[in-house]
Design a protein around this motif. Structure first.
Motif, PDB file in Angstrom:
ATOM      1  N   UNK A 242      25.355  16.889  15.849  1.00 45.90           N
ATOM      2  CA  UNK A 242      25.819  17.731  16.948  1.00 45.90           C
ATOM      3  C   UNK A 242      26.339  19.072  16.439  1.00 45.90           C
ATOM      4  N   UNK A 243      25.889  20.146  17.082  1.00 44.53           N
ATOM      5  CA  UNK A 243      26.404  21.490  16.833  1.00 44.53           C
ATOM      6  C   UNK A 243      26.910  22.028  18.161  1.00 44.53           C
ATOM      7  N   UNK A 244      28.143  22.519  18.172  1.00 43.62           N
ATOM      8  CA  UNK A 244      28.747  22.999  19.414  1.00 43.62           C
ATOM      9  C   UNK A 244      29.360  24.381  19.236  1.00 43.62           C
ATOM     10  N   UNK A 264      14.201  21.159  13.776  1.00 46.98           N
ATOM     11  CA  UNK A 264      14.302  19.694  13.941  1.00 46.98           C
ATOM     12  C   UNK A 264      15.642  19.341  14.559  1.00 46.98           C
ATOM     13  N   UNK A 265      15.918  19.930  15.691  1.00 50.16           N
ATOM     14  CA  UNK A 265      17.254  19.851  16.272  1.00 50.16           C
ATOM     15  C   UNK A 265      17.539  18.504  16.922  1.00 50.16           C
ATOM     16  N   UNK A 266      18.807  18.143  16.883  1.00 45.91           N
ATOM     17  CA  UNK A 266      19.306  16.980  17.609  1.00 45.91           C
ATOM     18  C   UNK A 266      20.034  17.469  18.856  1.00 45.91           C
ATOM     19  N   UNK A 267      21.340  17.614  18.786  1.00 50.51           N
ATOM     20  CA  UNK A 267      22.131  18.017  19.950  1.00 50.51           C
ATOM     21  C   UNK A 267      22.795  19.350  19.668  1.00 50.51           C
ATOM     22  N   UNK A 268      22.479  20.363  20.457  1.00 49.76           N
ATOM     23  CA  UNK A 268      23.137  21.657  20.359  1.00 49.76           C
ATOM     24  C   UNK A 268      23.731  21.982  21.730  1.00 49.76           C
ATOM     25  N   UNK A 269      25.040  22.125  21.784  1.00 50.65           N
ATOM     26  CA  UNK A 269      25.735  22.402  23.034  1.00 50.65           C
ATOM     27  C   UNK A 269      26.349  23.788  22.981  1.00 50.65           C
ATOM     28  N   UNK A 270      26.003  24.633  23.946  1.00 54.97           N
ATOM     29  CA  UNK A 270      26.530  25.994  24.009  1.00 54.97           C
ATOM     30  C   UNK A 270      26.304  26.736  22.687  1.00 54.97           C
ATOM     31  N   UNK A 271      25.050  26.750  22.246  1.00 52.77           N
ATOM     32  CA  UNK A 271      24.672  27.458  21.024  1.00 52.77           C
ATOM     33  C   UNK A 271      23.699  28.584  21.368  1.00 52.77           C
ATOM     34  N   UNK A 272      23.784  29.694  20.616  1.00 58.17           N
ATOM     35  CA  UNK A 272      23.052  30.900  20.974  1.00 58.17           C
ATOM     36  C   UNK A 272      22.540  31.604  19.721  1.00 58.17           C
ATOM     37  N   UNK A 273      21.538  32.471  19.923  1.00 56.33           N
ATOM     38  CA  UNK A 273      21.084  33.349  18.857  1.00 56.33           C
ATOM     39  C   UNK A 273      20.750  34.709  19.441  1.00 56.33           C
ATOM     40  N   UNK A 286      16.762  24.046  21.814  1.00 56.87           N
ATOM     41  CA  UNK A 286      18.054  23.751  22.426  1.00 56.87           C
ATOM     42  C   UNK A 286      19.026  24.916  22.479  1.00 56.87           C
ATOM     43  N   UNK A 287      18.915  25.879  21.576  1.00 60.61           N
ATOM     44  CA  UNK A 287      19.792  27.044  21.624  1.00 60.61           C
ATOM     45  C   UNK A 287      19.201  28.096  22.569  1.00 60.61           C
ATOM     46  N   UNK A 288      20.063  28.997  23.020  1.00 58.75           N
ATOM     47  CA  UNK A 288      19.662  30.008  23.987  1.00 58.75           C
ATOM     48  C   UNK A 288      19.608  31.381  23.335  1.00 58.75           C
ATOM     49  N   UNK A 289      18.497  32.079  23.505  1.00 58.43           N
ATOM     50  CA  UNK A 289      18.369  33.428  22.991  1.00 58.43           C
ATOM     51  C   UNK A 289      18.890  34.451  23.978  1.00 58.43           C
ATOM     52  N   UNK A 290      19.679  35.392  23.503  1.00 53.76           N
ATOM     53  CA  UNK A 290      20.227  36.467  24.327  1.00 53.76           C
ATOM     54  C   UNK A 290      19.948  37.809  23.658  1.00 53.76           C
ATOM     55  N   UNK A 291      19.887  38.857  24.466  1.00 54.33           N
ATOM     56  CA  UNK A 291      19.729  40.198  23.919  1.00 54.33           C
ATOM     57  C   UNK A 291      20.988  40.591  23.151  1.00 54.33           C
ATOM     58  N   UNK A 292      20.826  41.530  22.239  1.00 54.87           N
ATOM     59  CA  UNK A 292      21.953  41.950  21.408  1.00 54.87           C
ATOM     60  C   UNK A 292      23.146  42.405  22.244  1.00 54.87           C
TER      61      UNK A 292
END
Length: 325
Positions: A242-244, A264-273, A286-292
């Motif tokens: 888990x990554x939160x 190879x993700x398992x559980x990512x909660x509220x994670x972003x790049x 599972x992670x969410x991409x956002x603009x800079x």
């Protein structure tokens, strides 16, 4: 919470691999400190030799008393069959100039192996230059962590020269994680050189914070560039747990598998790049991409859902969020 550019985290310095300073816990004079251990039994770390001498007693409690500048090549602590089972409280101090050159070591970092029950906290590594050739864990702070790492950071570069013929675990902070990592960050150029030629199916698991994760990571970030011959990601090269509340920003490169945040993700909660930092479209489930502009400045508090900007995180004008002291 919002901070201006004079924040104690000195984000701009971290982005240029000059490191960053976090404010840590203070040790009381005598009696017991805020973490509950007897300060009369704590061993002070004041010099480069004091730091290296941790090797002489890997089960003791240590407290860093001041910033330390290293002048030579450092021998990783708890190398080979040994492991660190004590505590190290950096009190927010910086260790500058950690240079490790271990071509044949089993694991490498400031610590080769942080064992279950051990704690390393409030320690910040600046101008790191860690180079090794191993398949069991390489990171600025630790090759392998099975203990607790909290409020630690690293800035500089970590390079694993083993090549694509082996499964590697290379991270900006920790190579292989079986413990807990919280409120920590990296500004590290993390890489396994791309060799060219045929790919043989093995994986160079490279991540901006952790190479291979098998336990919990919370409230952390990575803002360095990451590359691996066969498998790399901005935050974790291979994730099985888990990554939160974490984010990554930086360029990711790999000849085979590349993940914007993790592979190879398992559980990512509220994670972003930061999608704006990527030069190509990468795999991410599972992670969410956002603009800079969505993950910098005061807008970050609105867009990084689940992040606690009252107690844990702080926004900085024109910069990525930082961790509070």
């Amino acid at each position: 919470m919002s901070r201006d550019k004079s924040t104690t985290f000195r984000r701009r310095e971290a982005l240029t691999a000059a490191g960053a300073t976090l404010l840590g816990l203070s040790t009381a004079a005598g009696g017991r400190d805020s973490d509950g251990y007897d300060t009369q039994d704590v061993i002070p770390i004041e010099t480069e030799q004091d730091l290296q001498n941790i090797q002489n007693d890997l089960d003791a409690d240590y407290v860093v008393q001041n910033d330390i500048e290293l002048t030579g090549t450092f021998t990783p602590l708890a190398a080979g069959d040994e492991d660190f089972t004590g505590t190290l409280d950096g009190q927010g101090h910086e260790i500058t100039g950690l240079k490790i050159d271990e071509p044949g070591t089993f694991r490498a970092g400031l610590f080769s192996y942080i064992d279950d029950g051990a704690t390393v906290q409030d320690l910040h590594l600046r101008d790191v230059d860690v180079t090794a050739s191993n398949d069991n864990g390489l990171g600025a702070l630790a090759g392998l962590n099975a203990g607790t790492v909290t409020r630690c950071s690293a800035a500089g570069k970590v390079t694993n020269l083993i090549g694509s013929s082996e499964v590697t675990k290379t991270g900006g902070l920790v190579g292989q994680n079986f413990g807990e990592i919280t409120e920590s960050f990296t500004a590290v150029r993390t890489r396994v050189p791309m060799e060219g030629g045929p790919l043989n199916g093995e994986a160079s698991r490279v991540g901006g914070l952790v190479g291979e994760n098998n336990e919990q990571i919370q409230d952390c970030y990575s803002i360095g560039n990451t590359s691996g011959d066969t498998q790399a990601a901005g935050f974790v090269g291979d994730n099985d747990e888990t990554i939160e509340r974490c984010f990554s920003a930086g360029i990711v490169g790999s000849r085979r598998i590349a993940g914007a945040f993790a592979v190879l993700t398992e559980i990512e909660t509220n994670c972003y790049f930061d999608d704006g930092q990527l030069t190509t479209t990468l795999e991410e489930e599972n992670a969410t991409g956002l603009d800079t502009d969505e993950v910098t400045g005061t807008d970050a508090a609105d867009n990084l859902l689940g992040f606690d900007f009252e107690e844990t995180w702080a926004t900085v004008d024109g910069e990525y969020p930082v961790l509070q002291s």
